[in-house]
Design a protein around this motif. Structure first.
Motif, PDB file in Angstrom:
ATOM      1  N   LYS A   1      -5.765   5.242  -4.456  1.00 29.40           N
ATOM      2  CA  LYS A   1      -6.569   6.205  -3.698  1.00 29.40           C
ATOM      3  C   LYS A   1      -7.453   7.050  -4.603  1.00 29.40           C
ATOM      4  O   LYS A   1      -7.935   8.110  -4.204  1.00 29.40           O
ATOM      5  CB  LYS A   1      -5.652   7.122  -2.879  1.00 29.40           C
ATOM      6  N   SER A   2      -7.691   6.598  -5.820  1.00 27.41           N
ATOM      7  CA  SER A   2      -8.533   7.376  -6.729  1.00 27.41           C
ATOM      8  C   SER A   2     -10.007   7.191  -6.363  1.00 27.41           C
ATOM      9  O   SER A   2     -10.358   6.357  -5.527  1.00 27.41           O
ATOM     10  CB  SER A   2      -8.299   6.924  -8.177  1.00 27.41           C
TER      11      SER A   2
ATOM     12  N   ASP B   1      -0.700   6.834  -4.091  1.00 31.20           N
ATOM     13  CA  ASP B   1      -1.908   7.433  -4.666  1.00 31.20           C
ATOM     14  C   ASP B   1      -2.535   6.555  -5.742  1.00 31.20           C
ATOM     15  O   ASP B   1      -3.676   6.800  -6.150  1.00 31.20           O
ATOM     16  CB  ASP B   1      -1.587   8.806  -5.262  1.00 31.20           C
TER      17      ASP B   1
ATOM     18  N   ARG C   1       0.827  -1.209   0.000  1.00 28.53           N
ATOM     19  CA  ARG C   1       0.000   0.000   0.000  1.00 28.53           C
ATOM     20  C   ARG C   1       0.862   1.261   0.000  1.00 28.53           C
ATOM     21  O   ARG C   1       0.560   2.235  -0.696  1.00 28.53           O
ATOM     22  CB  ARG C   1      -0.922  -0.007   1.221  1.00 28.53           C
TER      23      ARG C   1
ATOM     24  N   THR D   1     -12.966   2.909  -7.370  1.00 31.18           N
ATOM     25  CA  THR D   1     -12.524   1.824  -6.488  1.00 31.18           C
ATOM     26  C   THR D   1     -12.082   0.582  -7.261  1.00 31.18           C
ATOM     27  O   THR D   1     -11.156  -0.116  -6.835  1.00 31.18           O
ATOM     28  CB  THR D   1     -13.637   1.437  -5.510  1.00 31.18           C
TER      29      THR D   1
ATOM     30  N   ASN E   1      -8.627   1.157  -8.461  1.00 26.67           N
ATOM     31  CA  ASN E   1      -7.706   0.937  -7.347  1.00 26.67           C
ATOM     32  C   ASN E   1      -7.430  -0.555  -7.170  1.00 26.67           C
ATOM     33  O   ASN E   1      -6.293  -0.959  -6.906  1.00 26.67           O
ATOM     34  CB  ASN E   1      -8.297   1.500  -6.048  1.00 26.67           C
TER      35      ASN E   1
END
Length: 585
Positions: free
Chosen positions: A379-380, A376, A371, A383, A386
């Protein structure tokens, strides 16, 4: 990736190796070593074999050697499969030209249920060529013959065309095609291929012809089909792989990870193991792959059978034996009794593994590191995007399929039981139902005393099932959190099934009488089946009646807690009480 991730990959995939199998026609096996000096002289690389054997032993890795392979020798492949690392010479013939034997070994290893780690060790100057040969033969679904059948205009054009002037696809384009299908080939490359085919005239599918040209180039590298070898390609996701001119060359295909490494004379084992580690790091196994591999390592390392807290304690064994005998006495069905004991044991192992502090610590450290490294990228606002980044894949995906598969994984399991049970989903043609009788009512034992109606019907069992409606995938996913749908996947086919009425949220129960207490029958390649009699109205002008004996096909099975929820809601439906009130003016 960081040092923590690199170390985790090494720990689970490299340090977890416990035995080695060397396959090379130039190596003497252990039997040959005890024969005459004249026999040993036949093997050109006996010194290399001795050096490899000695170095692997220094690393505490037991080592076996094989130097012959006959076409179709499944038993030898099974022996190989039992070793954690297989070092395979790519040309198993005297002239170092024929790869047929090694390709067959790789094909069979890829189809095995065991995860196999293979180093293809070769003298070949061009490792890219070796990569392409292996990949082409592992993608037997990309055959050219018959591909244009049914496409008359394209087939006629192909027969009239002269391929001599066409440019052969580059190795990079071939790799894109074999790992991602035509959609995986870059737009510029597809445009160049179509331009090079010089297609004239309308009404012709140019993309189809571009794929045909790519398939023909794959076919040129494919060996004759291996007999009695069934492959499950898994679509475009069936093969991953990569090569770089001065870096790792690797392929991951179904049950096999293959690192392609050039032979060298000095420090061979260090060269092999570092090359394998570099290939694994280039593969970039995601968090879930690392976790599954580490769970597998734990299962193989720990002797659960000898753990007194689980099964080795004699008093526990007596207790479990008593449970088994009780099941046999009550049901008289040995298969069901064994199945029940296995379920209890596996559940115990599941709790043991999930509560393992070292496994949790390993997973926690790796996830924290991944992580942090992705930052980033996960972290958009999207989901699923991501999730794609966390899964370490660049492949395009269908969001609907992803969410359907996720819901299916969470709520269903593969059906392999000897009898239908609560939550079993079955069908007859286009009609679907789910079993909502308690599991204890669907055992082989007689119900109650001999004088009861249920006991007098034995082994016929009265069973309740609720009618299901096959609905649109997107609609079922839109309402997924309401718990009104079953998400069944069977042989790559999706079955979005509505369990409760859309307006009333009520189930639609029906009565069945199962024969032989719902015993299932399995035929390879087909759905499991059971026989039952259904109460239904076959003629709208007449009363309902027993429909003759039918064979129903099992489509899937809800997980226990999901099945219990449906059972509870169906029970609440039967327990409802109708009361009278009148609305005022």
């Amino acid at each position: 990736m960081s040092a923590v991730y690199d170390k985790a990959v090494g720990k689970t995939f490299v340090d977890g190796l416990r035995s080695v199998f060397l396959v090379d026609d130039a190596f003497p096996n252990f039997g040959d070593m005890f024969k005459s000096e004249r026999t040993l002289r036949r093997f050109k690389e006996k010194e290399r074999a001795a050096a490899l054997y000695g170095e692997f032993r220094k690393r505490q890795l037991p080592c076996d050697i094989e130097n012959t392979f006959r076409k179709g020798d499944i038993k030898m492949v099974e022996r190989m499969r039992k070793c954690d690392l297989i070092v395979l010479d790519f040309h198993l013939d005297a002239d170092d030209l024929d790869n047929t034997k090694s390709i067959e070994i790789l094909q069979r290893l890829a189809e095995s249920r065991h995860f196999n780690t293979v180093v293809v060790y070769t003298k070949a100057d061009d490792l890219v060529d070796v990569w392409l040969d292996i990949a082409a033969n592992l993608r037997s679904d990309l055959a050219f013959d018959g591909f244009l059948d049914g496409h008359e205009a394209e087939l006629d054009w192909w027969k009239a065309a002269d391929s001599k002037d066409w440019d052969r696809p580059t190795a990079e384009v071939m790799a894109q095609f074999m790992t991602g299908g035509l959609a995986g080939v870059s737009k510029d490359a597809r445009t160049e291929i179509i331009k090079g085919l010089s297609i004239k005239g309308g009404g012709i599918d140019r993309d189809l012809l571009a794929e045909a040209w790519l398939r023909q180039n794959v076919a040129k590298r494919q060996n004759p089909p291996t007999e009695e070898l069934e492959t499950d390609q898994g679509g475009n996701h069936g093969l991953q792989g990569k090569f770089t001119r001065n870096g790792p060359h690797w392929i991951q295909c179904r049950g096999c990870f293959i690192a392609i490494i050039k032979k060298q004379d000095a420090n061979e084992v260090r060269h092999l193991m570092s090359g394998l580690h570099a290939a694994l790091l280039d593969w970039k196994p995601n968090f879930l792959q690392l976790l599954v591999s580490e769970i597998q390592n734990n299962l193989e390392l720990e002797s659960f059978a000898a753990d007194p807290r689980l099964f080795s304690d004699l008093e526990r064994q007596i207790g479990l034996s008593h449970y088994l005998l009780s099941e046999l006495e009550e049901d008289g069905d040995q298969t069901a009794a064994v199945e029940s004991v296995i379920d209890r044991m596996v559940e115990t192992l599941r709790h043991r593994i999930s509560s393992d502090t070292q496994l949790r610590g390993f997973a926690g450290k790796v996830l924290t590191d991944i992580r942090a490294d992705l930052g980033d990228g996960i972290k958009s606002a999207d989901t699923l995007e991501n999730a794609r980044v966390l899964a370490h894949t660049d492949l395009k995906f269908d969001p609907t399929r992803v969410m359907f598969l996720l819901n299916s994984f969470l709520s269903t399991e593969h059906f392999s039981k000897s009898r239908i049970t609560t939550g079993t989903v079955f069908r007859d043609g286009a009609d679907y139902w789910m079993v909502t009788s308690p599991a204890c009512d669907l055992t082989a034992r007689k119900a109650g005393s001999a004088s009861t109606w249920a006991s007098s019907l034995h082994p016929v069992k009265a069973m309740m099932a609720i009618k299901l409606d096959l609905v649109d995938e997107a609609k079922s996913l839109k309402n997924a959190t309401q718990g009104r749908h079953a998400f069944i996947v069977k042989d790559k086919e999706f079955f979005p099934l509505r369990i409760f009425d859309e307006q009333t949220s009520q189930p639609a129960p029906e009565m069945f009488f199962t024969l032989d207490a719902g015993k299932t029958r399995f035929v390879p390649g087909k759905m499991a089946t059971f026989k039952a009699v259904r109460i239904a109205r076959t003629d709208l002008t007449k009363f309902p009646k027993l429909v003759g004996q039918q064979e129903f096909a099992v489509v899937g099975q809800l997980r226990a807690n999901y099945a219990s929820r449906v059972l509870q809601l169906t029970g609440a439906h039967f327990a409802r009480i109708g009361i009278d009130f009148f609305k005022g003016a």
